[in-house]
Design an enzyme around this catalytic site. Structure first.
Site, PDB file in Angstrom:
ATOM      1  N   LYS A  15      10.445  -4.162  -2.938  1.00  0.00           N
ATOM      2  CA  LYS A  15      11.022  -3.203  -2.094  1.00  0.00           C
ATOM      3  C   LYS A  15      11.872  -2.652  -1.478  1.00  0.00           C
ATOM      4  CE  LYS A  15       7.142  -5.012   1.633  1.00  0.00           C
ATOM      5  NZ  LYS A  15       7.123  -5.566   2.904  1.00  0.00           N
ATOM      6  N   ASP A  71       5.918  -2.725   6.537  1.00  0.00           N
ATOM      7  CA  ASP A  71       4.577  -4.031   6.737  1.00  0.00           C
ATOM      8  C   ASP A  71       3.492  -3.166   5.637  1.00  0.00           C
ATOM      9  OD1 ASP A  71       3.632  -6.329   6.797  1.00  0.00           O
ATOM     10  OD2 ASP A  71       2.422  -5.756   7.628  1.00  0.00           O
ATOM     11  N   ARG A 183       4.866   4.543   0.944  1.00  0.00           N
ATOM     12  CA  ARG A 183       6.632   3.737   1.301  1.00  0.00           C
ATOM     13  C   ARG A 183       6.958   5.195   1.340  1.00  0.00           C
ATOM     14  NH1 ARG A 183       6.723   0.278  -1.491  1.00  0.00           N
ATOM     15  NH2 ARG A 183       6.106  -1.225  -0.153  1.00  0.00           N
TER      16      ARG A 183
HETATM   17  P1  ITT Z   1       9.162  -9.227   2.754  1.00  0.00           P
HETATM   18  O1  ITT Z   1       6.957  -9.281   4.215  1.00  0.00           O
HETATM   19  O2  ITT Z   1      10.061 -10.087   3.237  1.00  0.00           O
HETATM   20  O3  ITT Z   1       8.435  -7.526   3.260  1.00  0.00           O
HETATM   21  P2  ITT Z   1       5.926  -8.825   1.466  1.00  0.00           P
HETATM   22  O4  ITT Z   1       6.054  -8.078   0.143  1.00  0.00           O
HETATM   23  O5  ITT Z   1       5.384 -10.153   1.629  1.00  0.00           O
HETATM   24  O6  ITT Z   1       7.883  -9.358   1.662  1.00  0.00           O
HETATM   25  P3  ITT Z   1       4.440  -7.651   2.830  1.00  0.00           P
HETATM   26  O7  ITT Z   1       4.526  -8.452   4.186  1.00  0.00           O
HETATM   27  O8  ITT Z   1       4.685  -6.226   3.890  1.00  0.00           O
HETATM   28  O9  ITT Z   1       6.027  -7.767   2.225  1.00  0.00           O
HETATM   29  O10 ITT Z   1       3.178  -7.529   1.968  1.00  0.00           O
HETATM   30  C1  ITT Z   1       3.040  -6.190   1.231  1.00  0.00           C
HETATM   31  C2  ITT Z   1       2.052  -6.616   0.436  1.00  0.00           C
HETATM   32  O11 ITT Z   1       1.456  -6.035  -0.323  1.00  0.00           O
HETATM   33  C3  ITT Z   1       3.153  -6.689  -1.068  1.00  0.00           C
HETATM   34  O12 ITT Z   1       3.463  -8.551  -1.381  1.00  0.00           O
HETATM   35  C4  ITT Z   1       2.300  -6.130  -2.332  1.00  0.00           C
HETATM   36  O13 ITT Z   1       1.721  -7.384  -2.964  1.00  0.00           O
HETATM   37  C5  ITT Z   1       1.652  -5.055  -1.758  1.00  0.00           C
HETATM   38  N1  ITT Z   1       2.018  -4.143  -1.920  1.00  0.00           N
HETATM   39  C6  ITT Z   1       2.847  -3.005  -0.779  1.00  0.00           C
HETATM   40  N2  ITT Z   1       3.443  -2.116  -1.213  1.00  0.00           N
HETATM   41  C7  ITT Z   1       3.314  -2.178  -2.671  1.00  0.00           C
HETATM   42  C8  ITT Z   1       3.282  -1.498  -4.066  1.00  0.00           C
HETATM   43  O14 ITT Z   1       3.977  -0.261  -3.408  1.00  0.00           O
HETATM   44  N3  ITT Z   1       2.795  -1.625  -4.322  1.00  0.00           N
HETATM   45  C9  ITT Z   1       2.191  -2.353  -5.021  1.00  0.00           C
HETATM   46  N4  ITT Z   1       2.311  -3.391  -3.952  1.00  0.00           N
HETATM   47  C10 ITT Z   1       2.587  -3.335  -2.503  1.00  0.00           C
END
Ligand code: ITT
Length: 200
Positions: A15, A71, A183
């Site tokens: 991210k 998120d 995103r």
């Molecule tokens: P932060 O909360 O620290 O930002 P996180 O990975 O835990 O990190 P989220 O709670 O938003 O973030 O979880 C989003 C999950 O969804 C992430 O771990 C990925 O597995 C999936 N995800 C989100 N965006 C994605 C993308 O662009 N490509 C692939 N998977 C994605």
């Protein structure tokens, strides 16, 4: 003129990299949490907007700086929209990206569902101390495919084929994911809102 720091309130390196690219045109310097004072993040729930705001707000309040968070999650129709906001913890806390991908494929195979359609969802929040938060939303429709393919991106990218493409998100050429992803779409709106306010 020194560029204002914008702290990326995320622990996900994939991210962070995308935040940097998606905000590159703005007069801001996207900085990671690394090397800054540790921030206490609230527990995440099942509401994208509340989670995104809570992450950005925690950084802005505790460090007194501008902060951006998102998120996001993958919603699969055959699973009633799961894992959704719980995507990062799907299959249990001990799994990595590859483990979650395997768990999702196993779940769909065991269920015998024919329809593997779904969408990525992203809600991003930008918090500036003393100002109203900016909240934006983006989605990317597509379907889950197996086996996993491609090395770019992160998370569920190798098993997600965006609508209109014959490649997974992880196989797209550089720049393409940012153009069409959940995103990418959310941050285009964020750029627009910020550009107006910052007159760039
Ligand atoms: P932060 O909360 O620290 O930002 P996180 O990975 O835990 O990190 P989220 O709670 O938003 O973030 O979880 C989003 C999950 O969804 C992430 O771990 C990925 O597995 C999936 N995800 C989100 N965006 C994605 C993308 O662009 N490509 C692939 N998977 C994605």
């Amino acid at each position: 003129m020194a560029r204002r720091a914008l702290v990326a309130a995320t622990s996900n390196p994939g991210k962070l990299e995308e935040f940097r690219t998606l905000l590159a045109d703005l007069p801001l310097r996207v900085v990671s949490l690394e090397g800054l004072d540790p921030v206490r993040f609230p527990e995440e729930g099942s509401d994208y907007a509340a989670n995104a705001l809570a992450k950005a707000q925690a950084v802005a309040d505790q460090l007194g700086q501008w902060a951006v968070a998102d998120d996001s999650g993958l919603e699969v129709s055959a699973l009633g929209g799961a894992p959704g906001p719980l995507s990062a913890r799907f299959g249990g806390a001990g799994l990595d990206d590859a483990g979650r991908v395997a768990h999702l494929l196993r779940t769909l195979e065991e269920q015998g569902a024919q329809d593997w359609s779904g969408r990525f969802v992203c809600v991003a929040s930008l918090v500036r101390p003393g100002l109203d938060p900016l909240m934006v939303h983006g989605e990317c429709p597509g379907r889950i495919v197996t086996p996993a393919r491609g090395r770019a991106g992160f998370g569920y990218d190798p098993i997600f084929m965006p609508e209109g493409f014959d490649a997974t998100m992880a196989e797209l050429p550089p720049g393409e994911k940012d153009r069409i992803s959940h995103r990418g779409r959310a941050f285009a709106r964020l750029r627009e809102a910020l550009s107006i306010e910052m007159s760039v």
